[in-house]
Each structure stands twice: as structure tokens, then as C-alpha cells.
Design an enzyme around this catalytic site. Structure first.
Site, PDB file in Angstrom:
ATOM      1  N   HIS A 544       0.830  -1.211   0.000  1.00  0.00           N
ATOM      2  CA  HIS A 544       0.000   0.000   0.000  1.00  0.00           C
ATOM      3  C   HIS A 544       0.862   1.259   0.000  1.00  0.00           C
ATOM      4  O   HIS A 544       0.673   2.162  -0.826  1.00  0.00           O
ATOM      5  CB  HIS A 544      -0.918  -0.020   1.223  1.00  0.00           C
ATOM      6  CG  HIS A 544      -1.852   1.141   1.290  1.00  0.00           C
ATOM      7  ND1 HIS A 544      -3.154   1.068   0.833  1.00  0.00           N
ATOM      8  CD2 HIS A 544      -1.694   2.414   1.757  1.00  0.00           C
ATOM      9  CE1 HIS A 544      -3.744   2.240   1.005  1.00  0.00           C
ATOM     10  NE2 HIS A 544      -2.880   3.071   1.571  1.00  0.00           N
ATOM     11  N   GLU A 545       1.818   1.317   0.911  1.00  0.00           N
ATOM     12  CA  GLU A 545       2.650   2.520   1.012  1.00  0.00           C
ATOM     13  C   GLU A 545       3.534   2.696  -0.225  1.00  0.00           C
ATOM     14  O   GLU A 545       3.819   3.826  -0.638  1.00  0.00           O
ATOM     15  CB  GLU A 545       3.502   2.473   2.282  1.00  0.00           C
ATOM     16  CG  GLU A 545       2.690   2.446   3.579  1.00  0.00           C
ATOM     17  CD  GLU A 545       1.727   3.615   3.710  1.00  0.00           C
ATOM     18  OE1 GLU A 545       2.016   4.695   3.158  1.00  0.00           O
ATOM     19  OE2 GLU A 545       0.676   3.454   4.352  1.00  0.00           O
ATOM     20  N   HIS A 548       1.821   4.714  -2.888  1.00  0.00           N
ATOM     21  CA  HIS A 548       1.995   6.164  -2.722  1.00  0.00           C
ATOM     22  C   HIS A 548       3.380   6.595  -3.207  1.00  0.00           C
ATOM     23  O   HIS A 548       3.532   7.639  -3.858  1.00  0.00           O
ATOM     24  CB  HIS A 548       1.838   6.546  -1.249  1.00  0.00           C
ATOM     25  CG  HIS A 548       0.434   6.471  -0.743  1.00  0.00           C
ATOM     26  ND1 HIS A 548      -0.626   7.072  -1.383  1.00  0.00           N
ATOM     27  CD2 HIS A 548      -0.093   5.880   0.369  1.00  0.00           C
ATOM     28  CE1 HIS A 548      -1.741   6.851  -0.702  1.00  0.00           C
ATOM     29  NE2 HIS A 548      -1.444   6.127   0.351  1.00  0.00           N
ATOM     30  N   HIS A 551       3.574   6.837  -6.912  1.00  0.00           N
ATOM     31  CA  HIS A 551       2.843   8.029  -7.359  1.00  0.00           C
ATOM     32  C   HIS A 551       3.734   9.265  -7.220  1.00  0.00           C
ATOM     33  O   HIS A 551       3.796  10.116  -8.117  1.00  0.00           O
ATOM     34  CB  HIS A 551       1.571   8.186  -6.520  1.00  0.00           C
ATOM     35  CG  HIS A 551       0.529   9.042  -7.162  1.00  0.00           C
ATOM     36  ND1 HIS A 551      -0.663   9.352  -6.548  1.00  0.00           N
ATOM     37  CD2 HIS A 551       0.489   9.667  -8.365  1.00  0.00           C
ATOM     38  CE1 HIS A 551      -1.383  10.116  -7.351  1.00  0.00           C
ATOM     39  NE2 HIS A 551      -0.713  10.328  -8.453  1.00  0.00           N
TER      40      HIS A 551
END
Length: 762
Positions: A544-545, A548, A551
């Protein structure tokens, strides 16, 4: 003292510290560079014999300061001197901007972004240090400097001269939207931020706005603290009423005397009680006691909600939700509600089947000859038992068995992420040298992210292990975002003490600031010298991290204010949630789940079984989230200003309609809903992005989740824009549905009606 280590690279054995290993790796890499760096990546996270970094002086080199910022080599005065330097530079740019006789929107926006970059490059760094640094004195210095700059930032947010300059320049450059759409978007964002701060109000209203905003912030912090630190409430229950309950749980409880037991009802302990207690009447008592609220607690929340509504009215909005959603994909509260209603309808049939199956379990356990009601306090108990029954069908595939954790060493998972990104985007992680003073703890590892042309695209600092004083949970911090550089912005970086000789990349004859990311997790480090092994929840956190982080690294924009994750709240989770879908896909499994020290992958049957068990309650979990998002919309509507507003009655109505439990009793569970502070009117965002991620994953990656073509399409449609393009246009391009490009009510309705297509473990 140098840490000595034995590292095997192919057939060569190398003795030395991390820096020596990296140097020898580079020589060796002429032969097998990619394979060597791939293996080294795994080892720097798994081999505790390797000196992850050396904070002491090395070869006469003095400390470079945190994140290679020379101001921060001085722990005593460096933070404040850096803040003062940033402040002076900002004020000089502002003075120049206000005196400059130009109404060219592109020039004005560029200078606004320069101011923003000067502030964010420093204040974001300070914020990170406050959360992660183990030295309390350093944290105190960072907080002092943070407060100094935060005061300046608040002043700038209400600076009428800057507001008028920006507003006038956008009005005087009507073609900007077509000639430089990125500048236009950035300018509009700055303008909206100004107006949200009440800068365009006449004097008396502006003073009221400032006062009311301050009051609201104070009430919000008080509510948040109460919701996170609720005092434990106990029920005293006779031992006879706990017959059939989990014996381990019962033995763990305090005993009033030999015949009575005290059961906690609040928070995690209360949830464990609902999972463990067999008597449905006792479960009801636990639920009701744990969800009581005092008059003072309810009034605090009501005051907080009213204060936000009053702030919104001062800037001409009918509700706080209307104010919050102006710049979001949803755009308006009614669109959020319609999305949630359609998603609830889509979820209803499978939800009814699950609730009926759980009611049948209750009937069987209680030996009844009729189907009993299935109540909200039954959910945790029977869901846990249903999942356990699925696990028991194939106990050898249970991933909670200790042996399976040995497939998930930290190094193996990060190596797997690097291999995944190599397949999707042509990016790879390469261990990087760490200079003395550059990092804040010996646990920290640094990697450079390279593209296929061997250009550095970003830098990631991994701080993955729990320690005293470190912020809870997991988080992604953008220390510095990407932006296009000119001579002035390059000089700014040098003035702020950053080592930009190694922080610039060139693309199409343009220079860009390299994004610097830090990932914080709180994994429990193994004892001794063994690698640290993760469970599947930890692996999910890393995936999940890293969504980010990608991105931030691939979100290349001209302006830093919209780079990477600086985008709409209801769009920002999409890249991280789609990573969870990758994690749950059998084709990706061999990349990150391999037995300790080998290339033997975890059997795919284990992942499939785990997915099946976890997804068995997914519709229940989704419905719960829909209900909470609806309550969030209710609490940020204009109804909170009605003198007759009664929060518990209103919440009960929403709960009965949207939770799946039509007979749910009045309960003040919302007093524990801490996200009402941090995600005011935007709690729907995670659900919304989950639906978007599922649709995009199904469209692009269902056939081949390792497809470079699909990865490039996702990068070009979603990741590269940051917040510089309408997220609806991004989604429309990824899904090849042009009708979505303009967003609005119809687009929200369509997305809600689609539901969640792909399946994720979580």
C-alpha cells in the site's frame, strides 16, 4: 567501530562494511550488475551483519546532515536557521511578485509555486522529523522550526495582496487554460485555497472566519483525543453466563471475586470480547455498554460539527461538506450520497446471503427450531467462527502458521516490489550509499530508484521497524516532490542546504528535482540475527505505502504544488489500493513470497485459500464502511445547525438503513469515529478509490498483472499527472470510457453501480 560482515556475491566473498560492499558491488556489477544489485537489495534488509549505515565519521568525511541537508548537520541551531532562511527567501519572492508589473498568469503562477516549494521543502522535512526522529532534543528543535514556518504559512494563506495578484492574473490571462493547462490548474488550486481561508471576505467577516476556524480546530482536536483515548468501561458478569466462551479469553480477564468476571467493552478489548463471548445476551450488554456516550461527549461532538458548518456559512456555503468537496472528484455532497446508495444497492444481494448464513450458524449453535434475528453484536462472534470453519477445511494452507512467515522476509518483499515495478514501469531499486549524518537511525535503509536508462528517478528512505517514540502505524512522507527546475529554483535548493548535485535528473532537455520519499512502518524486528519476517497484513502495508511512493516518483509535473500525491483526497488512494490488488494476484506472488534465502515461492494455494477466507466477510466490511461514510456526510450537512438536531437519533436512522442491521438499537458508536476530525466529509474516499482501483485493475491487469504495456498505460493515464490533470480525465483514459471524463453526478452514479470488480485480500 566498523561492523564486519561476510557477503556472498555470486562466487565471491567480500568482507567489510556496507560502503565497501557497495563499492565492490559496483566493480562486480560490470559482469552481472542487475542480478548482483537485486540480491544485494534483499540482503541489506535481511542481513543484520551488514552495517546498514554508519552515523560516525568515515574516512575523514564530516556529517552531511539529515537528508543530506547541510543546515541539519548542526542539531542545535540547524533547524531554526533553515526555517529562517526559507522564510527570508519566501518574503523576497513575495516582495518581488507584488512589485512586478505583470499580469501574465503563467509567470505569476510560477512564482507562487516557487514560494510553495520553498515552504514545503522545509516544513515537510520538519514534519517528518517530528514523527520519526528518536532524539527528543532533535524533535523539539524540529517542532520549534515547524511552528516558526507554520505561522508564516498561515499569514500567507490570508494575504490579500497575494490573493488579488493571483486572481487578477488569472482573469487577465483568459487563454491560460488552453495555452498552459497545468499553470491554470495550479493557479485555480491556489485561488481555492485562498478562498477557503476567507481571504476574499470583507473585514468583519474575515475576522469572524479566523476566530471560528481557530475554535473549530480546538474542538476538533479535543474530539479526536477523546475518540482515541476513551476510558475503558467494564461489565461485571457471573462466570456461569460465560459458559461456552473462548477459555483463553475468559482466563485473561480480571476477576471481581471467584464467581464474577470483569469484561472490558471499549476499543480493541471490547471487540475481542464480542468475538469471544458465546452468550448472545452478554454480547448485547457488551455492545451497548461499549457504545455509550456521556452528555459531555455528545455535546463536544455537536459543538465541533456546528463550528464547521458555521465556518462554511461564512464563506457562502450551505454546509461544510459543500465547502470540502469543491475540489474533489465528487464535487458535491449529493454526488457522494448517490454513489454510496448505488454501491449499497450493488452490495445488497450478497450481503443478505452472508447475513442469512451467519443467522443459520446462530440457529445451529443455539439449537433453535427457527431462524433467529442476526444482530449487530453477533457480527464479530459469528464472522470469526465462520472464517475459522473455512480455515479448518484446509488447515495446512493456513498462512498464520509460523512456517509460512519465512516466505515473507522484509528483504524478499522489497526485492519483490522492485521486480514488480521493473515489469510494470521499467524501474528498479538499487541500494545507495548513506553518508554519515544522513539518516536518523541505524535501521534506516536508502535505495535509489532507477529507470532502464540508469537515470535516478527518486530516492526512498525505508524506516520499517518499531521503536520507542516513533509515530504509530505506517505512513508515506514526501520530503521533496518532483518539479521542473530553472536557475532560480536551483539556487533556492542550494540556499536551503540541499545537496542538489545528486538530486537532479534531465528529461527532454529539462531539469527536474528528484523526489525524496520516506516510508515509515512499525514492524517488529526479529530477535538475534535472523531476518525479520512479516505476516500478510504487514506485506499489505508495504504494498500500500509503495503505491503512494510510486505516485510520488512517477508524478512528474512542472509545478511541485501538484506533483505526485498532491492531488484530490478522493483520488490519492487509488495508486496505493491498486497495489493491494497486485499483492493478492497469484501471478505476482512468486515475486515477493519466497522461502528464506531461496527462490522457492509460496504455494499459490495458500494465497488463494487466504483470499477466500478474508473475502468471505468483505461485503459485511464494505457495508460497514458505507454506513460510516453516510454518517460522515450527515454530520457535515446543514442539518447539524438545526436546533432540534439529535445526533444519536440521526445516526440510528442511517445505521438501520445502511449497516445491514435494520433493527440496530440507538448507540453512540460514532463518538469513536475519529476520522470525523481528519477526513471531514471525505471518509467516502477510500471506498470510492477501492471501486476505481478494482475497475482499473480488471481493465488493465486481469489478463496479465505483469504486463509492461498495461503498466505503461496506468503510468501515463494515472500516475504521471499528480494533481495537474482532472482525475476524471485520468480515470476515463485508463478505463477507455470517455463519458466519465467530465465527472459529475452521472459519473459518480456509474462508478457506484459498477461495484468492486477485482478482488483484494483486504
Amino acid at each position: 567501530m566498523q561492523v564486519r560482515t561476510l557477503l556472498t556475491l555470486g562466487k565471491k566473498k567480500v568482507i567489510g562494511n556496507r560502503q565497501c560492499i557497495l563499492s565492490l558491488y559496483r566493480k562486480y556489477s560490470n559482469v552481472q550488475s542487475r542480478k548482483a544489485e537485486d540480491q544485494l537489495l534483499r540482503q541489506i534488509f535481511d542481513d543484520q551483519n551488514i552495517a546498514v549505515n554508519q552515523i560516525t565519521k568515515r574516512n575523514g568525511i564530516q556529517g552531511v546532515g539529515l537528508f543530506r541537508n547541510h543546515f541539519l548537520s548542526d542539531k542545535d541551531t540547524g533547524f531554526l536557521r533553515l526555517a529562517e532562511t526559507a522564510s527570508e527567501k519566501c518574503k523576497a519572492v513575495i516582495e518581488d511578485l507584488l512589485l512586478e508589473d505583470t499580469e501574465d498568469g503563467s509567470i505569476v503562477v510560477s512564482k507562487f509555486d516557487r514560494i510553495s516549494n520553498l515552504l514545503c521543502s522545509v516544513i515537510d522535512l520538519f514534519e517528518f522529523v517530528r514523527c520519526a526522529h528518536p532524539d527528543k532534543m532533535v524533535v523539539m528543535k524540529a517542532e520549534e522550526a515547524y511552528s516558526y514556518l507554520f505561522e508564516l504559512m498561515n499569514t500567507l494563506n490570508t494575504h490579500q495582496g497575494l490573493y488579488e495578484k493571483l486572481k487578477c492574473s488569472l482573469q487577465q490571462t483568459p487563454t491560460l487554460k488552453d495555452t498552459d493547462p497545468e499553470a491554470y490548474t495550479v493557479g485555480r488550486v491556489f485561488l481555492q485555497d485562498f478562498e477557503k481561508s476567507g481571504v476574499n471576505l470583507e473585514s468583519s467577516k474575515r475576522n469572524s472566519f479566523v476566530k471560528k476556524s481557530s475554535e473549530s480546530a480546538t474542538l476538533g482536536r479535543a474530539f479526536f483525543n477523546n475518540s482515541m483515548n476513551r476510558p475503558q468501561r467494564y461489565l461485571t458478569i457471573s462466570k456461569q453466563r460465560l459458559a461456552g466462551s473462548d477459555p483463553y479469553f475468559v482466563r485473561s480477564l480480571s476477576k471481581n471475586d471467584k464467581n464474577f468476571i470483569m469484561i472490558p467493552t471499549v476499543g480493541y478489548e471490547g471487540t475481542q470480547a464480542l468475538i469471544s463471548v458465546a452468550n448472545p445476551d452478554v454480547r448485547k450488554e457488551i455492545y451497548m455498554e461499549g457504545h455509550k456516550g456521556t452528555v459531555e461527549e455528545v455535546e463536544l461532538l455537536n459543538s465541533y460539527l456546528r463550528s464547521k458548518a458555521e465556518v462554511a456559512k461564512l464563506v457562502g456555503k450551505s454546509s461544510f461538506a459543500d465547502l470540502q468537496l469543491i475540489d474533489k472528484m465528487a464535487n458535491a455532497p449529493k454526488h457522494v450520497v448517490e454513489f454510496l446508495e448505488n454501491l449499497s444497492l450493488k452490495n445488497s444481494s450478497v450481503l443478505k446471503k452472508i447475513l442469512n448464513n451467519l443467522a443459520l450458524m446462530k440457529k445451529k449453535e443455539l439449537n433453535l427450531n427457527f431462524l433467529p434475528s442476526f444482530d449487530v453484536w453477533d457480527r464479530e462472534y459469528y464472522t470469526a467462527r465462520y472464517k475459522q470453519s473455512l480455515i479448518n477445511q484446509k488447515p495446512s494452507l493456513n498462512p498464520s502458521i509460523t512456517n509460512y512467515r519465512r516466505f515473507f522476509s522484509v528483504g524478499t518483499v522489497i526485492q519483490g516490489l522492485s521486480r514488480l515495478f521493473s515489469s510494470l514501469y521499467g524501474l528498479r531499486f538499487v541500494p545507495a550509499d548513506i553518508s554519515p549524518g544522513e539518516v536518523w537511525h541505524p535501521d534506516v535503509n536508502k535505495v535509489n530508484v532507477y529507470n532502464e536508462n540508469d537515470h535516478v528517478m527518486g530516492v526512498i528512505y525505508f524506516d520499517l521497524f518499531a521503536r520507542t517514540g516513533k509515530t504509530d502505524g505506517a505512513a508515506h512522507f514526501t520530503i521533496r516532490s518532483s518539479r521542473e527546475l530553472d536557475l532560480t529554483s536551483f539556487d533556492d535548493s542550494i540556499s536551503l542546504g540541499f545537496d542538489d548535485a545528486t538530486n537532479i535528473r534531465v528529461k527532454d532537455n529539462k531539469r527536474y528535482q528528484i523526489p525524496v520519499i520516506s516510508l515509515l512502518c512499525n514492524f517488529v524486528r526479529s530477535s538475534g540475527m535472523d531476518p525479520t519476517f512479516l505476516d500478510l497484513w504487514d506485506v499489505k502495508t508495504l504494498f500500500h505505502e509503495m503505491g503512494h511512493a510510486m505516485h510520488s516518483i512517477l508524478g512528474h509535473t512542472k509545478y511541485q504544488n501538484l506533483a505526485g500525491t498532491r492531488c484530490a483526497t478522493d483520488f490519492v488512494e487509488l495508486p496505493s489500493i491498486i497495489m493491494e490488488f497486485f499483492m493478492s494476484n497469484p501471478a505476482v506472488l512468486p515475486l515477493y513470497a519466497r522461502y528464506e534465502g531461496t527462490e522457492i515461492p509460496l504455494p499459490v494455494q495458500v494465497l488463494n485459500h487466504h483470499n477466500m477466507v478474508e473475502n468471505s466477510s468483505a461485503p459485511l466490511d464494505l457495508q460497514s464502511q458505507i454506513c460510516m461514510a453516510m454518517v460522515d456526510q450527515l454530520f457535515h450537512s446543514k442539518v447539524v445547525l438545526d436546533p432540534s438536531f439529535n445526533s444519536i437519533d440521526e445516526v440510528t436512522n442511517v445505521t438501520r438503513k445502511f449497516s445491514g442491521f435494520e433493527s440496530a438499537p440507538p448507540a453512540a458508536w460514532y463518538l469513536q469515529f475519529s476520522h470525523l476530525y481528519g477526513y471531514s466529509a471525505t471518509y467516502y474516499s477510500y471506498i470510492f478509490d477501492t471501486v476505481l482501483a478494482s475497475l482499473i485493475f480488471s481493465k488493465l491487469f486481469a489478463g496479465n498483472p505483469l504486463s509492461r504495456e498495461a503498466g505503461e498505460k496506468f503510468r501515463k493515464a494515472i500516475l504521471r499527472w499528480g494533481g495537474s490533470r482532472s482525475p476524471w480525465e485520468c480515470v476515463a483514459e485508463a478505463l477507455e470510457q470517455p463519458i466519465l471524463a467530465t465527472g459529475g453526478e452521472e459519473a459518480m452514479r456509474r462508478i457506484g453501480s459498477e461495484g468492486i470488480k477485482a478482488t483484494s485480500t483486504f
